[in-house]
Design an enzyme around this catalytic site. Structure first.
Site, PDB file in Angstrom:
ATOM      1  NE  ARG A  35     -11.187  -8.110  -7.470  1.00  0.00           N
ATOM      2  CZ  ARG A  35     -10.101  -7.782  -6.754  1.00  0.00           C
ATOM      3  NH1 ARG A  35      -8.990  -7.428  -7.368  1.00  0.00           N
ATOM      4  NH2 ARG A  35     -10.138  -7.813  -5.439  1.00  0.00           N
TER       5      ARG A  35
ATOM      6  CG  ASP B  96      -9.839  -1.032  -4.309  1.00  0.00           C
ATOM      7  OD1 ASP B  96      -9.018  -1.031  -3.383  1.00  0.00           O
ATOM      8  OD2 ASP B  96      -9.701  -1.695  -5.355  1.00  0.00           O
TER       9      ASP B  96
ATOM     10  CE  LYS C 138      -7.173  -6.144  -1.023  1.00  0.00           C
ATOM     11  NZ  LYS C 138      -8.194  -7.079  -1.567  1.00  0.00           N
TER      12      LYS C 138
HETATM   13  O1  MRU Z   1      -7.776  -6.882  -4.232  1.00  0.00           O
HETATM   14  P1  MRU Z   1      -6.766  -5.948  -4.867  1.00  0.00           P
HETATM   15  O2  MRU Z   1      -5.359  -6.427  -4.755  1.00  0.00           O
HETATM   16  O3  MRU Z   1      -7.167  -5.553  -6.261  1.00  0.00           O
HETATM   17  O4  MRU Z   1      -6.876  -4.635  -3.969  1.00  0.00           O
HETATM   18  C1  MRU Z   1      -6.044  -3.547  -4.268  1.00  0.00           C
HETATM   19  C2  MRU Z   1      -6.173  -2.456  -3.288  1.00  0.00           C
HETATM   20  O5  MRU Z   1      -6.947  -2.500  -2.355  1.00  0.00           O
HETATM   21  C3  MRU Z   1      -5.349  -1.230  -3.557  1.00  0.00           C
HETATM   22  O6  MRU Z   1      -5.014  -0.616  -2.346  1.00  0.00           O
HETATM   23  C4  MRU Z   1      -6.181  -0.237  -4.389  1.00  0.00           C
HETATM   24  O7  MRU Z   1      -6.731  -0.853  -5.509  1.00  0.00           O
HETATM   25  C5  MRU Z   1      -5.379   0.928  -4.808  1.00  0.00           C
HETATM   26  S1  MRU Z   1      -4.186   0.463  -6.044  1.00  0.00           S
HETATM   27  C6  MRU Z   1      -3.379   1.821  -6.577  1.00  0.00           C
END
Ligand code: MRU
Length: 331
Positions: free
Chosen positions: A84, A223, A234
């Site tokens: 990812r 992220d 997200k």
């Molecule tokens: O695609 P995901 O579910 O991995 O995305 C997660 C997010 O966007 C979270 O908000 C981010 O990783 C922070 S988690 C503490």
């Protein structure tokens, strides 16, 4: 550090990783036994585990499994790295494992430290962040940033959890978070388990609630955060920040220092993950759009630093969100 919350996304078992398959929640709690780094890479790519800090921790154990099996370190690193592209904790954790290997440190201890440090960071973020939560606050959150997305406790959800545990009355508006429904399936599940008052809303309800004066603050996770304070999170987070600004609602980001990518200048330089259109055109295994309709599934967006009221880290609160303040806080 003593664990108060039972929700856990993964356990290291000495020769394998036990991983809660988050794709099956909330209807089933299924645990995957991962015994090699390829399985770990598939679990990250397929989103059996998700959330930047949890991805970093799990990747560290994946690296350990690969090296223990006698695989070449560069290949193990690349396989895990190419899962990812946006979550910075993935690269941060893999780089840390690589440098532990080259300096002869114990890899198992290093992976365990990454997990333990993340848990401690979340607890500290919770302690610092709850001071920003007024009594009786109605808090809006997006995606899942809880114990499932980290080594435990959570970042944005950790702040909510800490405020609730301290005796503050809080109520949470949970964005369902299309298309993967991390809010509906995971955040609501965590809040239910702890009896934290919450209500699920569609992502597009946020503006209506803010205009009605029903949201006191927004808290989200991250992220990747760049040197100038831009925040990738997200998809839908940027729209929330614009709504919050328009309505004078504080917009907070909670993230550990391992999410900061200070080698990247600004948000536009962050690689943004685009996922398959089938995740958008299907819901819970059923089609919700004509089969041949073309779709665009962007998984993250970037919120500019000027839309963020403060960033809560384990090292302190960054406010205003500016390069010099970030550098001072993290150094
Ligand atoms: O695609 P995901 O579910 O991995 O995305 C997660 C997010 O966007 C979270 O908000 C981010 O990783 C922070 S988690 C503490």
């Amino acid at each position: 550090m003593e664990r108060e919350v039972e929700v856990k996304a993964f356990y290291w078992r000495g020769d394998h990783l036990l991983l809660l398959d988050q794709r099956r929640l909330p209807s089933e709690e299924v645990w995957l036994e991962l015994r090699d780094h390829i399985g770990v890479a598939e679990a990250i790519k397929g989103m059996a585990v998700r959330g930047a800090p949890a991805i970093g921790c799990v990747a560290a154990y994946g690296f350990l499994l690969g090296i223990k099996a006698g695989e070449k370190s560069d290949r193990v690193y690349d396989t895990l790295k190419n899962t990812r592209p946006t979550a910075y904790n993935l690269f941060w954790a893999l780089d840390r494992m690589m440098s532990a290997l080259s300096s002869g440190r114990d890899l198992e201890e290093e992976a365990k430290s990454i997990e333990e440090e993340d848990y401690r960071a979340n607890r500290r973020i919770g302690e610092l962040g709850m001071e920003l939560v007024p009594e009786g606050a109605r808090i809006l959150t997006h995606c899942n940033t809880g114990a499932l997305a980290t080594a435990g406790w959570g970042t944005a959800l950790g702040v909510i959890r800490s405020a609730h545990h301290s005796g503050k009355k809080v109520e949470v508006w949970v964005d369902e978070t299309r298309p993967y429904l991390q809010g509906a399936r995971l955040t609501a599940w965590e809040l239910m388990k702890e009896d934290i008052p919450h209500r699920l809303i569609t992502d597009s309800t946020a503006g209506f609630l803010m205009r009605k004066g029903l949201v006191d603050l927004v808290i989200v996770g991250a992220d990747r955060i760049t040197a100038n304070g831009d925040v990738a999170n997200k998809i839908g987070t940027y729209a929330l920040s614009v709504l919050a600004k328009e309505h004078g609602v504080p917009f907070y980001v909670a993230a550990p220092s391992s999410t900061f990518d200070l080698s990247t200048e600004k948000g536009e330089d962050i690689p943004i993950e685009e996922r398959g259109e089938e995740e958008l055109k299907n819901c819970l295994g059923r089609p919700i759009a004509p089969e041949k309709t073309p779709a665009l599934h962007i998984a993250f967006d970037v919120t500019p630093a000027q839309n963020v009221t403060a960033i809560i880290t384990e090292k302190g609160i960054i406010k205003p969100v500016e390069r010099e303040v970030i550098e001072r806080c993290l150094s």
